[in-house]
Design a protein around this motif. Structure first.
Motif, PDB file in Angstrom:
ATOM      1  N   LEU A   1      -3.680 -13.697   7.863  1.00 53.68           N
ATOM      2  CA  LEU A   1      -3.596 -12.318   8.349  1.00 53.68           C
ATOM      3  C   LEU A   1      -3.565 -11.341   7.181  1.00 53.68           C
ATOM      4  CD1 LEU A   1      -1.030 -12.886  11.219  1.00 53.68           C
ATOM      5  CD2 LEU A   1      -3.337 -11.955  11.506  1.00 53.68           C
ATOM      6  N   TYR A   2      -2.760 -11.648   6.176  1.00 59.24           N
ATOM      7  CA  TYR A   2      -2.651 -10.777   5.003  1.00 59.24           C
ATOM      8  C   TYR A   2      -4.019 -10.570   4.358  1.00 59.24           C
ATOM      9  CZ  TYR A   2      -1.549  -9.042   0.403  1.00 59.24           C
ATOM     10  OH  TYR A   2      -1.528  -8.286  -0.743  1.00 59.24           O
ATOM     11  N   GLN A   3      -4.776 -11.633   4.247  1.00 61.18           N
ATOM     12  CA  GLN A   3      -6.077 -11.572   3.587  1.00 61.18           C
ATOM     13  C   GLN A   3      -7.096 -10.722   4.351  1.00 61.18           C
ATOM     14  OE1 GLN A   3      -6.765 -15.773   3.113  1.00 61.18           O
ATOM     15  NE2 GLN A   3      -5.958 -15.781   1.037  1.00 61.18           N
ATOM     16  N   GLN A   4      -6.835 -10.457   5.628  1.00 62.52           N
ATOM     17  CA  GLN A   4      -7.736  -9.572   6.383  1.00 62.52           C
ATOM     18  C   GLN A   4      -7.694  -8.154   5.832  1.00 62.52           C
ATOM     19  OE1 GLN A   4      -7.022  -9.802  10.605  1.00 62.52           O
ATOM     20  NE2 GLN A   4      -7.228 -12.036  10.617  1.00 62.52           N
TER      21      GLN A   4
ATOM     22  N   THR B   1      -6.189  -5.309   6.653  1.00 58.53           N
ATOM     23  CA  THR B   1      -5.920  -4.111   7.439  1.00 58.53           C
ATOM     24  C   THR B   1      -4.409  -3.890   7.559  1.00 58.53           C
ATOM     25  OG1 THR B   1      -5.815  -5.240   9.575  1.00 58.53           O
ATOM     26  CG2 THR B   1      -8.008  -4.497   8.822  1.00 58.53           C
ATOM     27  N   VAL B   2      -4.041  -2.675   7.876  1.00 52.29           N
ATOM     28  CA  VAL B   2      -2.620  -2.347   8.045  1.00 52.29           C
ATOM     29  C   VAL B   2      -2.023  -3.203   9.163  1.00 52.29           C
ATOM     30  CG1 VAL B   2      -1.010  -0.534   8.762  1.00 52.29           C
ATOM     31  CG2 VAL B   2      -2.820  -0.011   7.118  1.00 52.29           C
ATOM     32  N   GLU B   3      -2.713  -3.277  10.277  1.00 52.77           N
ATOM     33  CA  GLU B   3      -2.195  -4.055  11.414  1.00 52.77           C
ATOM     34  C   GLU B   3      -2.082  -5.530  11.070  1.00 52.77           C
ATOM     35  OE1 GLU B   3      -0.712  -3.077  14.245  1.00 52.77           O
ATOM     36  OE2 GLU B   3      -0.933  -1.115  13.302  1.00 52.77           O
ATOM     37  N   ALA B   4      -3.076  -6.060  10.348  1.00 50.47           N
ATOM     38  CA  ALA B   4      -3.036  -7.477   9.963  1.00 50.47           C
ATOM     39  C   ALA B   4      -1.866  -7.734   9.014  1.00 50.47           C
ATOM     40  CB  ALA B   4      -4.352  -7.889   9.323  1.00 50.47           C
ATOM     41  N   LYS B   5      -1.601  -6.808   8.108  1.00 52.98           N
ATOM     42  CA  LYS B   5      -0.479  -6.984   7.177  1.00 52.98           C
ATOM     43  C   LYS B   5       0.853  -6.911   7.913  1.00 52.98           C
ATOM     44  CE  LYS B   5      -2.977  -5.780   3.078  1.00 52.98           C
ATOM     45  NZ  LYS B   5      -3.154  -4.956   1.914  1.00 52.98           N
ATOM     46  N   LYS B   6       0.949  -6.051   8.906  1.00 53.10           N
ATOM     47  CA  LYS B   6       2.177  -6.000   9.718  1.00 53.10           C
ATOM     48  C   LYS B   6       2.359  -7.308  10.486  1.00 53.10           C
ATOM     49  CE  LYS B   6       2.374  -0.974  10.258  1.00 53.10           C
ATOM     50  NZ  LYS B   6       2.264   0.152  11.193  1.00 53.10           N
ATOM     51  N   SER B   7       1.270  -7.840  11.011  1.00 51.86           N
ATOM     52  CA  SER B   7       1.332  -9.125  11.708  1.00 51.86           C
ATOM     53  C   SER B   7       1.666 -10.254  10.736  1.00 51.86           C
ATOM     54  CB  SER B   7       0.004  -9.421  12.409  1.00 51.86           C
ATOM     55  OG  SER B   7      -0.238  -8.472  13.423  1.00 51.86           O
TER      56      SER B   7
ATOM     57  N   ALA C   1       3.329  -7.917   1.296  1.00 50.45           N
ATOM     58  CA  ALA C   1       2.810  -7.144   2.428  1.00 50.45           C
ATOM     59  C   ALA C   1       3.471  -5.766   2.479  1.00 50.45           C
ATOM     60  CB  ALA C   1       3.030  -7.906   3.733  1.00 50.45           C
ATOM     61  N   TYR C   2       4.791  -5.716   2.302  1.00 53.06           N
ATOM     62  CA  TYR C   2       5.465  -4.414   2.291  1.00 53.06           C
ATOM     63  C   TYR C   2       4.984  -3.549   1.130  1.00 53.06           C
ATOM     64  CZ  TYR C   2       8.838  -5.160   6.064  1.00 53.06           C
ATOM     65  OH  TYR C   2       9.429  -5.345   7.283  1.00 53.06           O
ATOM     66  N   SER C   3       4.773  -4.146  -0.025  1.00 56.79           N
ATOM     67  CA  SER C   3       4.272  -3.396  -1.165  1.00 56.79           C
ATOM     68  C   SER C   3       2.923  -2.768  -0.848  1.00 56.79           C
ATOM     69  CB  SER C   3       4.152  -4.318  -2.384  1.00 56.79           C
ATOM     70  OG  SER C   3       3.643  -3.611  -3.489  1.00 56.79           O
ATOM     71  N   ASP C   4       2.032  -3.552  -0.270  1.00 56.34           N
ATOM     72  CA  ASP C   4       0.702  -3.041   0.086  1.00 56.34           C
ATOM     73  C   ASP C   4       0.766  -1.949   1.149  1.00 56.34           C
ATOM     74  OD1 ASP C   4      -0.266  -4.886  -1.695  1.00 56.34           O
ATOM     75  OD2 ASP C   4      -1.312  -6.101  -0.198  1.00 56.34           O
ATOM     76  N   LEU C   5       1.787  -2.006   1.981  1.00 61.87           N
ATOM     77  CA  LEU C   5       1.961  -0.985   3.020  1.00 61.87           C
ATOM     78  C   LEU C   5       2.676   0.260   2.486  1.00 61.87           C
ATOM     79  CD1 LEU C   5       2.923  -3.328   6.001  1.00 61.87           C
ATOM     80  CD2 LEU C   5       0.769  -2.085   5.697  1.00 61.87           C
ATOM     81  N   GLY C   6       2.997   0.246   1.187  1.00 60.63           N
ATOM     82  CA  GLY C   6       3.632   1.406   0.570  1.00 60.63           C
ATOM     83  C   GLY C   6       5.141   1.431   0.669  1.00 60.63           C
ATOM     84  N   GLU C   7       5.738   0.386   1.189  1.00 61.00           N
ATOM     85  CA  GLU C   7       7.192   0.330   1.336  1.00 61.00           C
ATOM     86  C   GLU C   7       7.786  -0.403   0.133  1.00 61.00           C
ATOM     87  OE1 GLU C   7       8.782  -0.357   5.255  1.00 61.00           O
ATOM     88  OE2 GLU C   7       6.756  -0.146   6.108  1.00 61.00           O
ATOM     89  N   LYS C   8       7.808   0.305  -0.999  1.00 60.43           N
ATOM     90  CA  LYS C   8       8.156  -0.295  -2.287  1.00 60.43           C
ATOM     91  C   LYS C   8       9.613  -0.769  -2.343  1.00 60.43           C
ATOM     92  CE  LYS C   8       4.033   0.580  -3.729  1.00 60.43           C
ATOM     93  NZ  LYS C   8       3.028  -0.455  -3.826  1.00 60.43           N
ATOM     94  N   LEU C   9      10.534  -0.036  -1.737  1.00 64.13           N
ATOM     95  CA  LEU C   9      11.940  -0.464  -1.757  1.00 64.13           C
ATOM     96  C   LEU C   9      12.127  -1.779  -1.016  1.00 64.13           C
ATOM     97  CD1 LEU C   9      13.862   2.906  -1.255  1.00 64.13           C
ATOM     98  CD2 LEU C   9      13.692   1.529  -3.341  1.00 64.13           C
ATOM     99  N   LYS C  10      11.491  -1.905   0.137  1.00 55.60           N
ATOM    100  CA  LYS C  10      11.570  -3.160   0.888  1.00 55.60           C
ATOM    101  C   LYS C  10      10.922  -4.287   0.095  1.00 55.60           C
ATOM    102  CE  LYS C  10      11.901  -1.859   5.733  1.00 55.60           C
ATOM    103  NZ  LYS C  10      11.268  -1.967   7.054  1.00 55.60           N
ATOM    104  N   ALA C  11       9.801  -3.995  -0.539  1.00 61.82           N
ATOM    105  CA  ALA C  11       9.108  -5.012  -1.338  1.00 61.82           C
ATOM    106  C   ALA C  11      10.025  -5.526  -2.441  1.00 61.82           C
ATOM    107  CB  ALA C  11       7.822  -4.436  -1.921  1.00 61.82           C
TER     108      ALA C  11
END
Length: 140
Positions: free
Chosen positions: A55-58, A60-66, A97-107
């Motif tokens: 999923l990550y390799q797809q 997309t934002v939705e794929a990374k959330k999944s 995945a969180y880093s790629d989604l821009g959520e650096k603190l969670k990452a």
């Protein structure tokens, strides 16, 4: 030439491959039923980890959330099976995945949890990929 994301994905793939090539050991020799349950749990965790990576390799934002959902399933199962190396890989996947989604603190939070687990497992390549990921979070 690889860009950063391709290097990180390659590192995650390598870490996952190394993890999946390790023999499965029971946490405590208390009987065949416990060993079978643990082996099944690790097998399901590894399947969730693989699904998360796909999923990550797809990309997309939705794929990374999944992917995060799948990595969290794997994390829970690895913890239940006392597989700290699998736990480290799942934590790193969630962090990436969180880093790629821009959520650096969670990452950073997830990377920080996985680093000592890689060190305890003497997984130098997993540790190196994780340290690189931490560096990327701070440089972005």
């Amino acid at each position: 030439m690889f860009d950063r994301t391709q290097w990180v994905l390659a590192g995650m793939s390598i870490a996952l491959s190394v993890q999946l090539s390790q023999p499965v050991a029971a946490a405590a020799p208390v009987g065949k039923a416990v060993q079978t349950a643990q082996t099944n749990s690790i097998g399901v965790a590894e399947a969730a980890l693989k699904e998360g990576l796909l999923l990550y390799q797809q990309g997309t934002v939705e794929a990374k959330k999944s992917a995060i959902v799948q990595f969290e399933i794997a994390l829970k199962l690895f913890r239940e099976a006392s597989d700290s190396h699998g736990e480290a890989i799942a934590l790193m996947g969630i962090g990436k995945a969180y880093s790629d989604l821009g959520e650096k603190l969670k990452a950073r939070e997830y990377y920080s949890q996985s680093l000592p687990l890689f060190r305890a497992a003497s997984d130098r390549s997993g540790e190196a990929v994780n340290l690189n990921n931490i560096g990327q979070v701070y440089s972005d």
